[in-house]
Enzyme design. Sequence first.
Site, short mmCIF file in Angstrom:
data_model
loop_
_atom_site.label_atom_id
_atom_site.label_comp_id
_atom_site.label_asym_id
_atom_site.label_seq_id
_atom_site.Cartn_x
_atom_site.Cartn_y
_atom_site.Cartn_z
NE ARG A 22 82.15 58.43 40.73
CZ ARG A 22 81.35 57.57 41.32
NH1 ARG A 22 80.96 56.49 40.70
NH2 ARG A 22 80.96 57.79 42.55
CD GLU A 44 77.47 47.86 38.62
OE1 GLU A 44 77.37 47.93 39.86
OE2 GLU A 44 78.57 47.82 38.04
NE ARG A 67 77.48 54.24 39.19
CZ ARG A 67 77.87 54.60 40.41
NH1 ARG A 67 77.16 55.46 41.11
NH2 ARG A 67 78.97 54.10 40.93
CG HIS A 94 83.72 52.25 40.50
ND1 HIS A 94 83.80 51.67 41.75
CD2 HIS A 94 82.73 53.18 40.59
CE1 HIS A 94 82.90 52.24 42.55
NE2 HIS A 94 82.24 53.13 41.87
CB ALA A 132 68.84 45.75 41.99
CG LEU A 134 74.13 53.12 46.49
CD1 LEU A 134 74.44 53.60 47.91
CD2 LEU A 134 74.37 51.63 46.40
#
Lengths: 251, 639
Positions: free
Chosen positions: B331, B426, B436, B402, B45, B442
């Site tokens: 996840r 982020e 997410r 994470h 970023a 990314l």
Amino acid sequence: MNFILKIWRQKNAQTKGSFKTYLLKDVSPEMSFLEMLDYLNKQIIGNGGEPVTFEHDCREGICGSCGLYINGRPHGPMRNTTTCELHMREFNDGDSIVIEPWRARAFPVIKDLVVDRSSFERIMHAGGFISVNTGSAPESNSNPVSKTIADKAFDAATCIGCGACVAACKNSSAMLYAAAKIAQYAMIPQGKVEAKERVDKMVKQMDAEGFGFCSNTYSCEFDCPKGISVDFIALMNREFFSSKVCKQKQT
Amino acid sequence: MQKLDSKIPEGPLAEKWSRYKARLRLVSPANKKKIEIIVVGTGLAGSGAASALGELGYNVKVFCFQDSPRRAHSVAAQGGINAAKNYRNDNDSVYRLFHDMVKGGDYRARESNVYRAAEVSNDVIDHFTALGVPFARDYGGSLDTRSFGGVQVSRTFYAKGQTGQQCLYGTYSSLNRQIAKGTVKMFPRRDMLDVVIVDGKARGIITRNLLTGELERHSAHAVVLATGGYGTVFYLSTLGLGSNASAAWSAYRKGALFANPSFIQIHPTSIPVLNEYQCKLTLMSESLRNDGRVWVPKEQGDKRHPTEIPEEERDYYLERRYPAFGNLVPRDVASRAAKERCDAGYGVGDTGLSVYLDFKDAIEKQGKKAIRDKYGNLFEMYEKITGINPYNQPMRIYPAGHYTMGGLWVDYNLMTTIPGLYAIGESNFSDHGANRLGASSLMQCCGDGYFILPNTISAYLADDIRTGTIPTDNSAFEEAEKAVEDRIKRIMSVGGKETASSFHKRLGKIMWDHCGMRRDAEGLMKGVEMLKELEEEFWENICVPGSTDDLNHELEKALKVADFFEVGRLMCEDALQREESCGAHFREEHQTETGEAKRNDTDFAYVAAWEFQGAKTEPKLHKEPLRFKYVELKERSYK
Ligand SMILES: Cc1cc2nc3c(=O)[nH]c(=O)nc-3n(C[C@H](O)[C@H](O)[C@H](O)COP(=O)(O)OP(=O)(O)OC[C@H]3O[C@@H](n4cnc5c(N)ncnc54)[C@H](O)[C@@H]3O)c2cc1C
Ligand code: FES
């Protein structure tokens, strides 16, 4: 496991450093090398001392921050392994382990095991890029690149900029570091346009920073934690000489 | 008292950004030269934004705490980066990517922002290709893609298991080009410790030079934070050890609202804890779940070697519970399922806190070489860390902290509630809702940095063309510097016995136990109390050796840990007020009969944005209602 650690201690760039010996007991073989140093530091702090300073961040072998010269080898005894990935199970109980910073004129010591690698940055500023502005790119698949070339370019691009190649080399040469970037770009169509100027500028900067020449001992490849091949140095040399020829033709 | 205005433009979803952008005010090339912008952070970023702004002709100052911008933790991303290119002809589109993200985020993200992120995703891939990023290619020479992280199309571009590294080196190269041109000035080895507000606008930062210890004042017309995530609040996480909340937190303390702090992703496939001194968990990319099968023994406490447990005595619990998605469930679902099995006594390894990820079938079917080509570096990494060869026996994995979906609240322009202070990547809360999807961070980071912020920030800076250089010798800078100095003095003067890492570890355990994968009101309240006690103890017993005027990692750590107590408390408060389960936020009190997350859209379809009210006062909750016009709110089902 128990170890005798001989660690380079140096207050700052101005003062002279020396080795200090520590006896470290009850190390778990599951510890990483840096966790072993964390464990040592905890004890040093507990005894009112100043901890050993070393560089690290990702602790998984990808950021290139860590880099210790362990028993005479950058990143220690294991091939293709960074210091943070090295585990104590690779040593024998009772071993003496000598831990030093990278030693090179172009990497002055900042404190203990931390060195200044800004010379690497300046080599990249000199030409480690393809000149393209945001928003001006063509559609990705309009320029196919053969898989073989793309894979080779990838191999070159995996350099993490840790400096092990310089530390390994008896001449403190940064050839492998510069060559990896130069080769990555020289191989692909996007990078070819300014390949000649790039190699010229990056090599010039490398010399200006005080890195040594290459005498083909290949210790850089041997100790590179990412296994970057010295073939890229050959490719860089070819680029370099052809850039000279082009220049002569122009003048 | 703050008022939330998300500034979402009118118009149909697919046209919002292009219409809005076309009307944004500009700064002329001559005037850009008179304007300075600070960018903190050099991940995808930050370095993307800094280089794009430099290319436009602004004067940019960039900061990071590492010795080189190339070491930002984006470098560690493995699996890939999404884009809606539809190269596979599998009926992918911007709309589908948008839809997957909104659904995957369990309907807690803003439609407009997510759509825009999907919209610019293709430009990101094109730009990276032009920058020479060596993405994987097919034999015909075009870019290859793979399917990743709980979606049914192949839209993930990758560079072996090192996609983040390769993308970051792409942004790093564009940053270097601007540094060489002089439009960007790089300040490595700096910790940002405060943001400076002058007349209500963000006009600079206070940094500590990590080599000399000097406190520095840097001014600019606008400040952009790209400081990454704060998953290190759990101590053990997949983040870099230097990752922190402090930069964002200093903005929060100066009045920027902090959104959804408790939305924090626990990744299902990390290498489990192996020793007591471990301070980092290494991720095994989610892409492994494309070929690896997750299982535990059917028998509780089965201590046999995994290769000795016959097929019929294995419980492939993801395939069993979620037949439609199997091992590829998102996840949050995979993490909770692993925890459920381990808590029920089926976990494997010495601690019983891990499950198997097995490649036996994939190797039999595709051959060792195919598996090596796809995951070679991950397998090597696994072997280095554990000493076990995953070609011969299954990996052991367990969930780990994470990614932080929560972060600084930003409007459609990516501006926080402090005028002139932006947050990208982020560090903001914007695009991932409560969970997410793989390979979309990314993408968002690069979209924010390269393609969105440079446009929106110009509209703000258009008012600053006559302002001139911002001086640093005024009371705002003085006070900010003084406050930082006092805090450092205070921490140094405690002279206690316990190290920062030790406090951090204890704090992390409180967070993991009370505000981790499963939460309940009682535990959360207890967590808050425990954090308060630990914080008090910290200020009585923290030990920081060394001095303030040279490289002192212990001091750096202590300053970061000191902020984490407050971060942790706000996370617990946030999790407490959200009386529903959604995405990564699972409240025991709110689950379906089959143990799945139970959302409450009537009462909780909002962004929780918290306002700091002083160290001793409770923060104030603001709610930004989320309106869904283009996706239908459904129960997320992967069965
Ligand atoms: C192991 C791992 C694997 C991942 N894999 C993927 C993947 O495959 N696909 C995907 O899309 N996403 C993935 N992610 C997520 C993704 O990598 C991150 O969300 C993303 O890279 C964050 O980028 P960023 O630019 O916001 O911040 P970062 O890259 O974290 O950069 C933060 C920057 O801020 C600076 N900084 C921070 N604090 C300060 C301070 N106080 N003072 C000064 N500077 C400061 C740092 O120096 C650094 O330069 C992964 C994450 C992890 C941890
Ligand atoms: S700490 Fe990142 S490579 Fe070792």
